[in-house]
Design a protein around this motif. Structure first.
Motif, PDB file in Angstrom:
ATOM      1  N   PRO A 186     -10.813   1.518 -64.633  1.00  0.00           N
ATOM      2  CA  PRO A 186     -10.841   2.990 -64.760  1.00  0.00           C
ATOM      3  C   PRO A 186     -11.001   3.424 -66.218  1.00  0.00           C
ATOM      4  O   PRO A 186     -10.294   2.932 -67.108  1.00  0.00           O
ATOM      5  CB  PRO A 186      -9.476   3.410 -64.206  1.00  0.00           C
ATOM      6  N   GLN A 187     -11.938   4.332 -66.474  1.00  0.00           N
ATOM      7  CA  GLN A 187     -12.185   4.812 -67.834  1.00  0.00           C
ATOM      8  C   GLN A 187     -10.978   5.561 -68.398  1.00  0.00           C
ATOM      9  O   GLN A 187     -10.826   5.677 -69.619  1.00  0.00           O
ATOM     10  CB  GLN A 187     -13.416   5.721 -67.841  1.00  0.00           C
ATOM     11  N   GLU A 188     -10.128   6.046 -67.500  1.00  0.00           N
ATOM     12  CA  GLU A 188      -8.938   6.762 -67.962  1.00  0.00           C
ATOM     13  C   GLU A 188      -8.044   5.885 -68.836  1.00  0.00           C
ATOM     14  O   GLU A 188      -7.380   6.374 -69.758  1.00  0.00           O
ATOM     15  CB  GLU A 188      -8.131   7.280 -66.762  1.00  0.00           C
ATOM     16  N   LEU A 189      -8.036   4.569 -68.545  1.00  0.00           N
ATOM     17  CA  LEU A 189      -7.214   3.660 -69.336  1.00  0.00           C
ATOM     18  C   LEU A 189      -7.725   3.569 -70.777  1.00  0.00           C
ATOM     19  O   LEU A 189      -6.938   3.556 -71.727  1.00  0.00           O
ATOM     20  CB  LEU A 189      -7.204   2.266 -68.692  1.00  0.00           C
ATOM     21  N   TYR A 190      -9.035   3.519 -70.929  1.00  0.00           N
ATOM     22  CA  TYR A 190      -9.616   3.473 -72.271  1.00  0.00           C
ATOM     23  C   TYR A 190      -9.423   4.808 -72.991  1.00  0.00           C
ATOM     24  O   TYR A 190      -9.167   4.846 -74.207  1.00  0.00           O
ATOM     25  CB  TYR A 190     -11.105   3.129 -72.199  1.00  0.00           C
ATOM     26  N   GLU A 191      -9.536   5.908 -72.252  1.00  0.00           N
ATOM     27  CA  GLU A 191      -9.340   7.227 -72.855  1.00  0.00           C
ATOM     28  C   GLU A 191      -7.906   7.388 -73.329  1.00  0.00           C
ATOM     29  O   GLU A 191      -7.661   7.923 -74.427  1.00  0.00           O
ATOM     30  CB  GLU A 191      -9.702   8.318 -71.838  1.00  0.00           C
ATOM     31  N   LEU A 205      -7.710  -5.998 -76.196  1.00  0.00           N
ATOM     32  CA  LEU A 205      -6.534  -6.845 -75.987  1.00  0.00           C
ATOM     33  C   LEU A 205      -5.560  -6.262 -74.963  1.00  0.00           C
ATOM     34  O   LEU A 205      -4.963  -7.010 -74.176  1.00  0.00           O
ATOM     35  CB  LEU A 205      -5.809  -7.077 -77.312  1.00  0.00           C
ATOM     36  N   TYR A 206      -5.405  -4.944 -74.963  1.00  0.00           N
ATOM     37  CA  TYR A 206      -4.356  -4.333 -74.139  1.00  0.00           C
ATOM     38  C   TYR A 206      -4.864  -3.636 -72.877  1.00  0.00           C
ATOM     39  O   TYR A 206      -4.070  -3.232 -72.036  1.00  0.00           O
ATOM     40  CB  TYR A 206      -3.549  -3.341 -74.988  1.00  0.00           C
ATOM     41  N   VAL A 207      -6.193  -3.502 -72.754  1.00  0.00           N
ATOM     42  CA  VAL A 207      -6.761  -2.893 -71.538  1.00  0.00           C
ATOM     43  C   VAL A 207      -7.693  -3.871 -70.831  1.00  0.00           C
ATOM     44  O   VAL A 207      -7.478  -4.233 -69.674  1.00  0.00           O
ATOM     45  CB  VAL A 207      -7.515  -1.578 -71.858  1.00  0.00           C
ATOM     46  N   THR A 208      -8.711  -4.349 -71.548  1.00  0.00           N
ATOM     47  CA  THR A 208      -9.725  -5.198 -70.918  1.00  0.00           C
ATOM     48  C   THR A 208      -9.149  -6.530 -70.454  1.00  0.00           C
ATOM     49  O   THR A 208      -9.376  -6.946 -69.315  1.00  0.00           O
ATOM     50  CB  THR A 208     -10.889  -5.448 -71.898  1.00  0.00           C
ATOM     51  N   VAL A 209      -8.415  -7.208 -71.340  1.00  0.00           N
ATOM     52  CA  VAL A 209      -7.888  -8.532 -70.996  1.00  0.00           C
ATOM     53  C   VAL A 209      -6.922  -8.481 -69.810  1.00  0.00           C
ATOM     54  O   VAL A 209      -7.090  -9.231 -68.841  1.00  0.00           O
ATOM     55  CB  VAL A 209      -7.225  -9.193 -72.224  1.00  0.00           C
ATOM     56  N   PRO A 210      -5.898  -7.591 -69.813  1.00  0.00           N
ATOM     57  CA  PRO A 210      -4.993  -7.544 -68.643  1.00  0.00           C
ATOM     58  C   PRO A 210      -5.711  -7.175 -67.343  1.00  0.00           C
ATOM     59  O   PRO A 210      -5.387  -7.711 -66.285  1.00  0.00           O
ATOM     60  CB  PRO A 210      -3.974  -6.465 -69.039  1.00  0.00           C
ATOM     61  N   GLN A 211      -6.684  -6.261 -67.427  1.00  0.00           N
ATOM     62  CA  GLN A 211      -7.392  -5.842 -66.228  1.00  0.00           C
ATOM     63  C   GLN A 211      -8.381  -6.901 -65.733  1.00  0.00           C
ATOM     64  O   GLN A 211      -8.844  -6.830 -64.599  1.00  0.00           O
ATOM     65  CB  GLN A 211      -8.151  -4.530 -66.506  1.00  0.00           C
ATOM     66  N   SER A 212      -8.689  -7.878 -66.582  1.00  0.00           N
ATOM     67  CA  SER A 212      -9.621  -8.953 -66.198  1.00  0.00           C
ATOM     68  C   SER A 212      -8.888 -10.241 -65.842  1.00  0.00           C
ATOM     69  O   SER A 212      -9.511 -11.299 -65.717  1.00  0.00           O
ATOM     70  CB  SER A 212     -10.601  -9.230 -67.352  1.00  0.00           C
ATOM     71  N   LYS A 213      -7.589 -10.151 -65.678  1.00  0.00           N
ATOM     72  CA  LYS A 213      -6.766 -11.345 -65.484  1.00  0.00           C
ATOM     73  C   LYS A 213      -7.155 -12.113 -64.224  1.00  0.00           C
ATOM     74  O   LYS A 213      -7.225 -13.348 -64.217  1.00  0.00           O
ATOM     75  CB  LYS A 213      -5.297 -10.937 -65.417  1.00  0.00           C
ATOM     76  N   GLU A 214      -7.433 -11.405 -63.133  1.00  0.00           N
ATOM     77  CA  GLU A 214      -7.798 -12.074 -61.886  1.00  0.00           C
ATOM     78  C   GLU A 214      -9.110 -12.840 -62.031  1.00  0.00           C
ATOM     79  O   GLU A 214      -9.227 -13.981 -61.599  1.00  0.00           O
ATOM     80  CB  GLU A 214      -7.905 -11.060 -60.746  1.00  0.00           C
TER      81      GLU A 214
END
Length: 293
Positions: A186-191, A205-214
């Motif tokens: 969701p773009q809201e996380l980056y915003e 580090l704090y948005v992309t990596v955790p959301q790509s964990k699976e």
């Protein structure tokens, strides 16, 4: 009765899958495990029971340890370039700066995945050629001619030259899978991260990596399993040479089974490969603490 019929129907739908797994996965594993306790070859139906002799000989075999070391290097380097490097590459390609040229760049990075390893092997044989190869010519051009060598003919560089070919072909595939994952974030996380003052690196580090964990977990399994089963690259480029310096477990298994005609010994190697792969799978599950999706 209706519930019973529904459950029976569900089991019947699943039965073909279980049957295929049983016939083509679990049954061969069981048969191969049994074969590892015998001494035999493909041209002689007689099997001599040798108990654990194949395993004892295997763990005394210096070529086995060379192959294992090369496979472990394959695992480490592939994890860095494909699992970690692929995520970095995907994040860069999905950045707004590259938005206009991203489709073109994605195509460029994915093309090597579509090329046959036999073709890639021939291509890199010429690139690594010590006399007319592009790599040595490039080193000479930039003033590093002292580093020029016979990349596939040296015991010090052969395995690394082969590993590089694997990364060149596979990193684009990993990046494409990560791109699909990043596009679903969701773009809201980056915003929100931008409002909190996070820059590009912190957002990664704090948005992309955790959301790509699976996806990272899935790619880790795919990459590490592939690193233990790698065969084509080694066989096409070096055949395990020179002096077994680039030998990996799968090519050593092939040599034992079809060159030395020691099928029981080859079965023991296959079982060790299976055990190592399972160990790495469970380690990954513990580290990522994920995999449910």
């Amino acid at each position: 009765m209706t519930v019973l019929k529904r459950r029976l129907g569900q089991y019947l739908y699943l039965a073909p899958t279980f049957l295929m797994l049983l016939l083509f996965v679990y049954y061969p594993i069981g048969v191969n495990f049994g074969y590892s306790f015998f001494e035999f070859n493909s041209f002689n139906p007689e099997k001599l029971f040798v108990s654990f002799e194949n395993y004892i000989e295997l763990f005394r075999d210096p070529i086995f340890y060379t192959s294992l070391k090369n496979n472990l290097m394959y695992v480490a380097i592939s994890f860095i370039f494909q699992v970690l490097g692929g995520l970095v590459l995907a994040a860069i390609l999905e950045d707004t700066i590259f938005r206009k040229v991203a489709p073109f760049l994605r195509t460029i990075y994915f093309i090597p995945v579509l090329i046959s390893m036999a073709v890639i092997g021939i291509l890199f044989t010429y690139i690594y050629n010590p006399e007319i190869g592009l790599l040595n010519a490039f080193l000479e051009l930039i003033g590093l001619g002292n580093l020029a060598t016979g990349w596939l003919g040296s015991t010090n560089t052969a395995i690394f030259a082969v590993i590089f070919v694997s990364q060149w072909q596979s990193v684009g595939y990993a990046a494409m899978l990560y791109i699909l994952t990043i596009q679903k974030i969701p773009q809201e996380l980056y915003e929100a991260a931008t409002i909190d003052g996070a820059g590009k690196i912190k957002q990664f580090l704090y948005v992309t990596v955790p959301q790509s964990k699976e996806m990272m977990f899935v790619l880790s399994i795919y990459t590490i399993t592939g690193s233990f089963l790698v065969f084509n690259e080694v066989y096409v480029l070096t055949g395990g040479g020179p002096s077994n310096a680039s030998q990996v477990l799968s090519t050593y298994l092939f040599d034992k089974a079809f060159v030395d005609m020691e099928s029981g010994y080859a079965s023991a190697i296959a079982n060790v490969m299976l055990i190592l792969t399972l160990i790495f799978y469970f380690i990954q599950g513990k580290i990522f603490k994920t995999g449910e999706e």
